[in-house]
Design an enzyme around this catalytic site. Sequence first.
Site, PDB file in Angstrom:
ATOM      1  CB  SER A   8      -1.717  -7.816  -2.384  1.00 45.67           C
ATOM      2  OG  SER A   8      -0.834  -7.577  -3.468  1.00 45.67           O
ATOM      3  CG  HIS A  33      -3.833  -3.993  -2.259  1.00 46.97           C
ATOM      4  ND1 HIS A  33      -4.044  -2.728  -1.745  1.00 46.97           N
ATOM      5  CD2 HIS A  33      -2.504  -4.073  -2.519  1.00 46.97           C
ATOM      6  CE1 HIS A  33      -2.896  -2.074  -1.695  1.00 46.97           C
ATOM      7  NE2 HIS A  33      -1.936  -2.861  -2.159  1.00 46.97           N
ATOM      8  CG  ASP A  35       0.374  -4.086  -4.733  1.00 48.50           C
ATOM      9  OD1 ASP A  35       0.267  -3.053  -4.052  1.00 48.50           O
ATOM     10  OD2 ASP A  35       0.212  -5.231  -4.269  1.00 48.50           O
ATOM     11  CG  MET A  37       4.661  -2.160  -8.214  1.00 44.49           C
ATOM     12  SD  MET A  37       5.735  -3.391  -7.473  1.00 44.49           S
ATOM     13  CE  MET A  37       4.756  -3.886  -6.053  1.00 44.49           C
ATOM     14  CG  HIS A  66      -0.480   0.573  -3.273  1.00 50.65           C
ATOM     15  ND1 HIS A  66       0.289  -0.318  -2.552  1.00 50.65           N
ATOM     16  CD2 HIS A  66       0.093   1.796  -3.101  1.00 50.65           C
ATOM     17  CE1 HIS A  66       1.284   0.341  -1.972  1.00 50.65           C
ATOM     18  NE2 HIS A  66       1.193   1.612  -2.304  1.00 50.65           N
ATOM     19  CG  MET A  68       3.619   1.355  -4.785  1.00 48.99           C
ATOM     20  SD  MET A  68       3.819  -0.373  -4.351  1.00 48.99           S
ATOM     21  CE  MET A  68       2.368  -1.053  -5.129  1.00 48.99           C
ATOM     22  CG  MET A 137       3.990   1.627   1.724  1.00 49.89           C
ATOM     23  SD  MET A 137       2.915   0.340   1.036  1.00 49.89           S
ATOM     24  CE  MET A 137       4.004  -1.077   0.949  1.00 49.89           C
ATOM     25  N   GLY A 142       7.575  -2.540  -3.323  1.00 51.53           N
ATOM     26  CA  GLY A 142       8.226  -3.073  -4.527  1.00 51.53           C
ATOM     27  C   GLY A 142       8.035  -4.566  -4.688  1.00 51.53           C
ATOM     28  CG  PHE A 143      10.289  -6.788  -4.476  1.00 49.99           C
ATOM     29  CD1 PHE A 143      10.352  -7.302  -5.766  1.00 49.99           C
ATOM     30  CD2 PHE A 143      11.117  -5.730  -4.135  1.00 49.99           C
ATOM     31  CE1 PHE A 143      11.241  -6.764  -6.692  1.00 49.99           C
ATOM     32  CE2 PHE A 143      12.010  -5.189  -5.046  1.00 49.99           C
ATOM     33  CZ  PHE A 143      12.071  -5.711  -6.334  1.00 49.99           C
ATOM     34  N   GLY A 144       6.413  -8.464  -2.937  1.00 47.81           N
ATOM     35  CA  GLY A 144       5.666  -9.217  -1.940  1.00 47.81           C
ATOM     36  C   GLY A 144       6.638 -10.063  -1.123  1.00 47.81           C
ATOM     37  N   GLY A 145       6.142 -10.605  -0.036  1.00 45.00           N
ATOM     38  CA  GLY A 145       6.927 -11.574   0.735  1.00 45.00           C
ATOM     39  C   GLY A 145       8.018 -11.002   1.621  1.00 45.00           C
ATOM     40  CG  ASP A 175       0.568  -2.998   1.007  1.00 40.33           C
ATOM     41  OD1 ASP A 175       0.848  -4.204   0.998  1.00 40.33           O
ATOM     42  OD2 ASP A 175       0.457  -2.310  -0.034  1.00 40.33           O
ATOM     43  N   GLY A 176       2.206  -4.947   3.732  1.00 43.54           N
ATOM     44  CA  GLY A 176       3.556  -5.510   3.733  1.00 43.54           C
ATOM     45  C   GLY A 176       3.835  -6.346   4.959  1.00 43.54           C
ATOM     46  N   GLY A 177       4.039  -7.638   4.727  1.00 34.44           N
ATOM     47  CA  GLY A 177       4.412  -8.531   5.815  1.00 34.44           C
ATOM     48  C   GLY A 177       3.292  -8.827   6.805  1.00 34.44           C
ATOM     49  N   GLY A 197      -0.649 -10.328   0.723  1.00 37.20           N
ATOM     50  CA  GLY A 197      -0.374 -11.003  -0.546  1.00 37.20           C
ATOM     51  C   GLY A 197       0.086 -12.418  -0.306  1.00 37.20           C
TER      52      GLY A 197
END
Length: 219
Positions: A8, A33, A35, A37, A66, A68, A137, A142-145, A175-177, A197
């Site tokens: 990402s 990927h 994102d 937003m 993606h 969002m 998800m 909304g956010f990376g990390g 997607d995420g973490g 990401g």
Amino acid sequence: MVIQIAPSILSADFSKLGEEVVLMEKGGADWIHIDVMDAHFVPNLTFGPPVIKAIRPVTKVPFDVHLMVDNPMEYIDDYIKAGADSITVHAEVLPHLQRSVTYLKQKGVRAAVSLNPSTPLNVLEYVLEDLDMVLLMTVNPGFGGQSFIPSMMRKISSLKKMIDERQCKVDIQVDGGISLNNIQKVAKAGANCFVAGSSIFSAPDPAGMISQMRRAAES
Ligand code: DX5
Ligand code: ZN
């Protein structure tokens, strides 16, 4: 299903976005990927079609976009024209989800539907066979990390079961973490396409991290 790694670019250095994309290609990324937003559907604002268009010529790696955003179908043709190969829309904002999916297929792009962590799988009941991919998800978008939400393991397994029972060919993207620490476990639960990401871009060797993650997912 074949393991796919989708870095990402939300976590890339935006001052040299083209170079970062080329680096991901060198590392063997299956997808880039992207994102999008809108600061409405999610509390953050990123990029739109002009940025996608600008990086399209620098790589042959397909673009996984993606969306969002609150009204994804309003500008959908712009994302396709800018170079999206796969488009993911969120079920939460689309009352006519089947129509949206059909539209994407007609336009010749891969059609994917994403669900936020709290959205149940049953919204997919009557569209699953029409999809190329479902994006679960594993954080609130909304956010990376952010950290992977543990209860999503159960959701991944349930979706895998649903797909297998219907004998359809639908990728499960998460997607995420996602990191080297949990990718193997998440793959065992049934996911085969991994967005990452911060775990890729903050690694000392971001390109090398792609193959490390792939090996872990395949093991
Ligand atoms: C989050 C985005 C993700 C994000 C993931 O809303 O959809 O694609 O980049 O970032 P990490 O891998 O850092 O959790
Ligand atoms: Zn994403």
